[in-house]
Design a protein around this motif. Sequence first.
Motif, PDB file in Angstrom:
ATOM      1  N   THR A  31      55.676  45.399  12.286  1.00  0.00           N
ATOM      2  CA  THR A  31      54.588  44.458  12.072  1.00  0.00           C
ATOM      3  C   THR A  31      54.554  43.513  13.266  1.00  0.00           C
ATOM      4  O   THR A  31      55.596  42.990  13.667  1.00  0.00           O
ATOM      5  CB  THR A  31      54.807  43.640  10.784  1.00  0.00           C
ATOM      6  OG1 THR A  31      54.958  44.531   9.692  1.00  0.00           O
ATOM      7  CG2 THR A  31      53.640  42.715  10.520  1.00  0.00           C
ATOM      8  N   VAL A  32      53.373  43.301  13.831  1.00  0.00           N
ATOM      9  CA  VAL A  32      53.222  42.391  14.965  1.00  0.00           C
ATOM     10  C   VAL A  32      52.524  41.134  14.477  1.00  0.00           C
ATOM     11  O   VAL A  32      51.491  41.201  13.801  1.00  0.00           O
ATOM     12  CB  VAL A  32      52.407  43.034  16.103  1.00  0.00           C
ATOM     13  CG1 VAL A  32      52.166  42.039  17.229  1.00  0.00           C
ATOM     14  CG2 VAL A  32      53.119  44.275  16.623  1.00  0.00           C
ATOM     15  N   VAL A  33      53.106  39.989  14.822  1.00  0.00           N
ATOM     16  CA  VAL A  33      52.519  38.695  14.495  1.00  0.00           C
ATOM     17  C   VAL A  33      52.203  37.994  15.805  1.00  0.00           C
ATOM     18  O   VAL A  33      53.075  37.866  16.670  1.00  0.00           O
ATOM     19  CB  VAL A  33      53.496  37.834  13.652  1.00  0.00           C
ATOM     20  CG1 VAL A  33      52.897  36.467  13.388  1.00  0.00           C
ATOM     21  CG2 VAL A  33      53.854  38.552  12.355  1.00  0.00           C
ATOM     22  N   MET A  39      52.369  34.774  22.969  1.00  0.00           N
ATOM     23  CA  MET A  39      53.615  35.157  22.294  1.00  0.00           C
ATOM     24  C   MET A  39      53.339  36.125  21.141  1.00  0.00           C
ATOM     25  O   MET A  39      52.348  35.994  20.433  1.00  0.00           O
ATOM     26  CB  MET A  39      54.346  33.924  21.736  1.00  0.00           C
ATOM     27  CG  MET A  39      54.755  32.926  22.791  1.00  0.00           C
ATOM     28  SD  MET A  39      55.868  33.566  24.065  1.00  0.00           S
ATOM     29  CE  MET A  39      57.349  33.847  23.164  1.00  0.00           C
ATOM     30  N   ARG A  40      54.238  37.102  20.986  1.00  0.00           N
ATOM     31  CA  ARG A  40      54.162  38.049  19.861  1.00  0.00           C
ATOM     32  C   ARG A  40      55.547  38.166  19.244  1.00  0.00           C
ATOM     33  O   ARG A  40      56.565  38.163  19.935  1.00  0.00           O
ATOM     34  CB  ARG A  40      53.723  39.448  20.313  1.00  0.00           C
ATOM     35  CG  ARG A  40      52.369  39.514  20.973  1.00  0.00           C
ATOM     36  CD  ARG A  40      51.230  39.257  19.978  1.00  0.00           C
ATOM     37  NE  ARG A  40      49.941  39.413  20.619  1.00  0.00           N
ATOM     38  CZ  ARG A  40      49.291  38.457  21.277  1.00  0.00           C
ATOM     39  NH1 ARG A  40      49.834  37.263  21.408  1.00  0.00           N
ATOM     40  NH2 ARG A  40      48.106  38.689  21.814  1.00  0.00           N
ATOM     41  N   TRP A  61      53.807  43.244  27.839  1.00  0.00           N
ATOM     42  CA  TRP A  61      54.753  42.660  26.882  1.00  0.00           C
ATOM     43  C   TRP A  61      56.108  42.538  27.571  1.00  0.00           C
ATOM     44  O   TRP A  61      56.582  43.491  28.205  1.00  0.00           O
ATOM     45  CB  TRP A  61      54.887  43.527  25.652  1.00  0.00           C
ATOM     46  CG  TRP A  61      53.756  43.416  24.678  1.00  0.00           C
ATOM     47  CD1 TRP A  61      52.438  43.384  24.958  1.00  0.00           C
ATOM     48  CD2 TRP A  61      53.875  43.364  23.261  1.00  0.00           C
ATOM     49  NE1 TRP A  61      51.709  43.317  23.801  1.00  0.00           N
ATOM     50  CE2 TRP A  61      52.572  43.303  22.740  1.00  0.00           C
ATOM     51  CE3 TRP A  61      54.957  43.382  22.379  1.00  0.00           C
ATOM     52  CZ2 TRP A  61      52.322  43.238  21.377  1.00  0.00           C
ATOM     53  CZ3 TRP A  61      54.695  43.317  21.015  1.00  0.00           C
ATOM     54  CH2 TRP A  61      53.381  43.243  20.528  1.00  0.00           C
ATOM     55  N   HIS A  62      56.768  41.380  27.408  1.00  0.00           N
ATOM     56  CA  HIS A  62      58.054  41.126  28.054  1.00  0.00           C
ATOM     57  C   HIS A  62      59.037  40.602  27.007  1.00  0.00           C
ATOM     58  O   HIS A  62      58.826  39.526  26.441  1.00  0.00           O
ATOM     59  CB  HIS A  62      57.896  40.115  29.196  1.00  0.00           C
ATOM     60  CG  HIS A  62      56.806  40.485  30.152  1.00  0.00           C
ATOM     61  ND1 HIS A  62      56.962  41.481  31.095  1.00  0.00           N
ATOM     62  CD2 HIS A  62      55.530  40.035  30.269  1.00  0.00           C
ATOM     63  CE1 HIS A  62      55.832  41.596  31.780  1.00  0.00           C
ATOM     64  NE2 HIS A  62      54.947  40.739  31.290  1.00  0.00           N
ATOM     65  N   TYR A  63      60.087  41.381  26.772  1.00  0.00           N
ATOM     66  CA  TYR A  63      61.083  41.008  25.761  1.00  0.00           C
ATOM     67  C   TYR A  63      61.750  39.693  26.133  1.00  0.00           C
ATOM     68  O   TYR A  63      62.184  39.507  27.263  1.00  0.00           O
ATOM     69  CB  TYR A  63      62.135  42.117  25.625  1.00  0.00           C
ATOM     70  CG  TYR A  63      63.250  41.776  24.678  1.00  0.00           C
ATOM     71  CD1 TYR A  63      63.014  41.669  23.311  1.00  0.00           C
ATOM     72  CD2 TYR A  63      64.533  41.539  25.143  1.00  0.00           C
ATOM     73  CE1 TYR A  63      64.036  41.343  22.434  1.00  0.00           C
ATOM     74  CE2 TYR A  63      65.559  41.225  24.273  1.00  0.00           C
ATOM     75  CZ  TYR A  63      65.300  41.124  22.918  1.00  0.00           C
ATOM     76  OH  TYR A  63      66.309  40.799  22.049  1.00  0.00           O
ATOM     77  N   SER A  91      56.912  37.610  25.260  1.00  0.00           N
ATOM     78  CA  SER A  91      55.811  36.922  25.922  1.00  0.00           C
ATOM     79  C   SER A  91      54.844  38.024  26.347  1.00  0.00           C
ATOM     80  O   SER A  91      55.242  39.165  26.578  1.00  0.00           O
ATOM     81  CB  SER A  91      56.306  36.114  27.130  1.00  0.00           C
ATOM     82  OG  SER A  91      56.869  36.983  28.098  1.00  0.00           O
ATOM     83  N   VAL A  92      53.572  37.680  26.408  1.00  0.00           N
ATOM     84  CA  VAL A  92      52.567  38.682  26.777  1.00  0.00           C
ATOM     85  C   VAL A  92      51.659  38.121  27.861  1.00  0.00           C
ATOM     86  O   VAL A  92      51.392  36.928  27.910  1.00  0.00           O
ATOM     87  CB  VAL A  92      51.725  39.143  25.562  1.00  0.00           C
ATOM     88  CG1 VAL A  92      52.572  39.819  24.533  1.00  0.00           C
ATOM     89  CG2 VAL A  92      50.981  37.982  24.925  1.00  0.00           C
TER      90      VAL A  92
END
Length: 98
Positions: A31-33, A39-40, A61-63, A91-92
Amino acid sequence: RFLAMFSNRAWFSTVRDYGDWWAVRDSAVMTVVADDATMRRLQLTVNGTIAGLTLQLPAGWHYQSGLTGTTQQDTNLIAGEFTRTAELLFSVDVQGTP
């Protein structure tokens, strides 16, 4: 000697362990919020314990944090070990990111 030679570059186990890993992997739900535009949070749920779950992320997308042992290379993420649930923060890049 063969196993010793490749022990640092390959994974060795039993067919049962391999099957158990795939059973847990097949139970994975994501699930993506979206907390805001940059930010995700990715919430992972599985029926057991798993290490090495590999995900292909959207470009940009960056972990950031969430699970010890997690690594990212380009758009591939390999999750560290977790049991039942994990939450990863990314972070996106704002342009073109869903």
